[in-house]
Design an enzyme around this catalytic site. Structure first.
Site, PDB file in Angstrom:
ATOM      1  N   GLU A   1       0.807  -1.215   0.000  1.00  0.00           N
ATOM      2  CA  GLU A   1       0.000   0.000   0.000  1.00  0.00           C
ATOM      3  C   GLU A   1       0.847   1.275   0.000  1.00  0.00           C
ATOM      4  O   GLU A   1       0.591   2.207  -0.753  1.00  0.00           O
ATOM      5  CB  GLU A   1      -0.928   0.016   1.229  1.00  0.00           C
ATOM      6  CG  GLU A   1      -2.091  -0.953   1.138  1.00  0.00           C
ATOM      7  CD  GLU A   1      -3.160  -0.472   0.168  1.00  0.00           C
ATOM      8  OE1 GLU A   1      -3.054   0.665  -0.339  1.00  0.00           O
ATOM      9  OE2 GLU A   1      -4.100  -1.240  -0.083  1.00  0.00           O
ATOM     10  N   SER A   2       1.868   1.324   0.864  1.00  0.00           N
ATOM     11  CA  SER A   2       2.548   2.604   1.082  1.00  0.00           C
ATOM     12  C   SER A   2       4.048   2.506   1.284  1.00  0.00           C
ATOM     13  O   SER A   2       4.713   3.538   1.372  1.00  0.00           O
ATOM     14  CB  SER A   2       1.953   3.276   2.327  1.00  0.00           C
ATOM     15  OG  SER A   2       2.280   2.508   3.488  1.00  0.00           O
TER      16      SER A   2
END
Length: 363
Positions: free
Chosen positions: A91-92
């Site tokens: 995701e990040s």
């Protein structure tokens, strides 16, 4: 045509790593990934290869290792599987201020409406999605709600679908389940969601079994010096299924639908030792392992006490991991049952006593 040949040769060279026949059992949240189905195997190999470039693992590792123990505590508190600690990498990259083009923000990339629905403050002056503790609690609640919600609304659920819902939304996954059944790996979803769980599994594999992949890629995926230098073009990252092979896929599914991964009977620990005092040890160098007890494996037969063999070693942080040639069946641990041996021991000690964890399968 030359480019395609190169790619196919690379993929073929990786097949022994994750072929179910070779006992490399890949799981996600405790559930076996159906690697006996060829198109799933090929797709995951492709994603693993690309994740090395897409995710800058060398720069991520220190950050991820700092967050992993914290994330694992939250996952345990919410009754979630520890494999989900790899989700924030996809995701990040564990960046608290990361923001997507559609407005998702924070380590867990939570959308504004979702955040507000779970009681988080989202505004110009304060955005609690950047708060690790608050965002992690909400992410755990959301994942758990997706799982229980799908089970209630669809009558059945599994973790790949629950995690796909984290990316695509529970409503969209519910509609897909009604139309296509409950096997994430064979469903036709949008390209992002169709690769989402594969990416998490790929990152898990690279983090947990780097010694198996380093030798195949030809460099240490966790070494900033040896890793890929440039980011690929987006067009190089897309995984496209050829519509002309859909009928072949359906036949493969039918042929393999009743096949299951081998069941584990027990784990044995066999004494061995590593010949040390290796000066200037580098990634990919060979070392010698000597058996101090007989080693009986399910797939490779009997190796007697005193048998010695050379293996490649790979430096991961302050330890050296070894590819033993037994796939997942045999893993080298130190006497504290930690994977690998300390690099300082390999350089300084003449002999390093180790354990070989041997997985025995039910016949």
């Amino acid at each position: 045509m030359k480019k395609k040949i190169i790619v196919y040769c690379f993929l073929f060279s990786l097949l022994p790593i994750i072929n179910a026949q070779a006992q490399h059992i890949i799981t996600f949240c405790g559930e076996a990934v159906p690697m006996n189905q060829q198109f799933i195997q090929d797709k995951l190999i492709n994603v693993i290869k690309k994740q090395v470039n897409v995710v800058n693992l060398p720069s991520l590792r220190q950050r991820a290792n700092s967050y992993f123990p914290l994330v694992e505590k939250y996952l345990k508190a919410y009754g979630l599987h520890p494999d989900l600690k790899y989700l924030p990498i996809v995701e990040s990259g564990f960046l608290t201020k990361a923001e997507s083009g559609v407005g998702a923000r924070g380590i867990w990339q939570i959308m504004p409406a979702t955040a507000r629905g779970y009681g988080m403050q989202v505004g110009d002056n304060i955005d609690e999605r950047e708060n690790f503790d608050k965002a992690t609690r909400v992410a755990c609640q959301l994942i758990r709600d997706n799982y229980t919600g799908l089970r209630k609304l669809a009558g059945s659920v599994n973790w790949p679908l629950a995690i796909a819902a984290y990316n695509f939304g529970i409503g969209n996954i519910l509609n897909a389940m009604k139309a296509q059944g409950n096997n994430y790996f064979t469903m036709k979803l949008n390209s992002e969601t169709g690769l989402y769980v594969y990416k998490i599994i790929a990152v898990k594999e690279l983090f947990e079994y780097p010694e198996l992949y380093n030798s195949k890629f030809g460099y240490n995926v966790f070494s900033a010096k040896m890793g890929p230098r440039t980011q690929p073009q987006q067009t190089d990252l897309d995984v496209v299924n050829d519509p002309n092979i859909l009928s072949a896929i359906e036949k493969e599914l039918e042929k393999n639908k009743d096949k299951k991964a081998p069941e584990i009977k027990e784990e044995q620990y066999v004494l061995a030792h590593v010949n040390g005092k290796i000066k200037n040890f580098q990634d990919g160098d060979m070392i010698t392992i000597v058996l101090d007890e007989d080693l009986q494996t399910s797939n490779y037969g009997l190796s007697f006490k005193g048998y010695s063999f050379g293996v490649q070693g790979w430096i991961i942080d302050d330890r050296v991991f070894f590819k033993l040639g037994y796939d997942h069946d045999v893993t080298l641990l130190d006497l504290d049952k930690q994977k690998g041996v300390l690099l300082t021991d390999l350089l300084a000690k003449k002999r390093i006593d180790v354990l070989l964890k041997n997985v025995v399968y039910k016949k």
